[in-house]
Scaffold this motif. Sequence first.
Motif: not given
Length: 501
Positions: A151, A343, A449
């Motif tokens: 990612q 993140s 998600y």
Amino acid sequence: MRIKKTLIIFFILLIAAALGPPVVFFARVWWRDGAAPLPVATAGTDDASRLNANQPSEVIAIASDPAEAERQLSALVRRAAEQGSHISISGAHHSMGGHTIYPEAIVLDMLPFNRMSLDEKTRILTVGSGARWSEIIPYLDHRGFAVAVMQSNNDFSVGGSISVNCHGWQNDSPPISSTVESFRILTASGSILRCSRTENQELFSLALGGYGLFGVILEVNLRVVPNEFYVAEPHRIDPADYTCNYHDLTWGRSDVGMAYGRINVAPNSFMQAGIITLLKRQPTDRATVDTLTDEKPSLLKRLVFRGGIGSDYGKNLRWWLEKHFGETGGKLLSRNQIMNEPSNLYATRDPASTDILHEYFIPGARLGEFIGKARPVFLKHRPELLNITVRNVEPDRDTFLRYASEEVFGLVLLFHQGRDGASEAAMQALTRDLIDAALSCGGRYYLPYRPHATEEQFLQAYPQAREFFAAKRRYDPAGIFENKFFLNYGRLLSGQPAQER
Ligand SMILES: Cc1cc2nc3c(=O)[nH]c(=O)nc-3n(C[C@H](O)[C@H](O)[C@H](O)COP(=O)(O)OP(=O)(O)OC[C@H]3O[C@@H](n4cnc5c(N)ncnc54)[C@H](O)[C@@H]3O)c2cc1C
């Protein structure tokens, strides 16, 4: 003399007029921003959405020693089978739809199971599935190597990453599954099997992208690549022609190490302007070992990013800055430095709200059509859309529940929303409209998600899901490995209504 003084005053006023509004604006954003990142929920109690509060029956931290972990896990699977209880598997729980959670389940916290070793000759990293990229990157960096596909942030575990089959800025590459040589897995029957493209091939393809439903992935053999240096080269493009532009910029170019795009979310040219950034390989005298620096995260970058929330001025300013100055300021950066970003640098610090991701995978030939269809959806729903990045993904030949059957472009959308029911309902309505737009262009949506897709949308996007869940029942007839993803969508196939969302 008088003319000189007038000119000086004029210039001072000019500079004050140009810099005053952004300085005041950033001061206000800084004033309102929380002082520290929000605490991360513990395994089994919630996930990165902060919308999945849950009470597990117990949370078990898995030992770092592989032999000890195997004994511990085998005993747990036996116990769950005897008691008829369920097990959910948690890595860094950055999935957002309860994929690591099941009510009253035993939750395995895999993070401590993180040992690793590298065979430099074969370039194979053998790693416990709980290891996070933030641990792996420094280990590889010290040896001159880097992760092949991951990612765009470093928070995630290997087990979670291969179980969703992640992808990132490593352009012209299939998802991470293509870099998995083999893994060992503890199945519901209690046996430990080695899976690869030649051994237990069916289970290999089911467990990669299998959302923890086929067993506990133990050690993983991952192919790694040499570390190298890049310099960013931004190109302004029209999103309607994204695919052509991308191919023109990258076709036959061996000097492109990574690439990603951004599509403007600012009102001045909403979804009508874009930038493709190529990270070009840069020959340098610098050693490719120990390239990570202890640079402090930039407060200004955070303010520029968060300043877009609720402010057209902030969004327009950010796009203007990105367009004119790029994101890296032309610095020489190692592959490891680029991929080693957590993140939470840009995440919300407001406990009443959350940042939510979506991703839509669209075949290259129809990307412009999707962008044309998505734009009115946004204008209708008016969500707080903070970012759109784009990555190309080459066809995936390895996983069963695959999202990239051909070359697709992934549009990653980052939203900011409240944690209340009305905000969730609004996000669900938006998501369903965006999924319809993607499906009408032969596209799919990404599964880690929020579970806002209807059952029909899920099956249209993933027609292989029926066979996938039938295989789940075959490998795990007692339903030992469970999570809310299965609860929401897997039940469909046994004729029971889907439950939670
Ligand atoms: C801020 C942010 C940025 C993101 N960026 C990207 C991106 O750039 N590209 C991308 O592709 N995705 C991205 N994602 C999605 C991310 O890749 C997934 O959520 C991924 O699952 C995260 O890894 P994790 O360790 O947190 O997995 P978890 O959420 O802990 O687990 C995910 C799934 O894997 C299963 N699992 C975990 N470990 C094991 C194991 N050892 N054995 C069997 N099953 C296991 C779990 O049961 C669960 O179903 C992003 C998510 C966030 C929140």
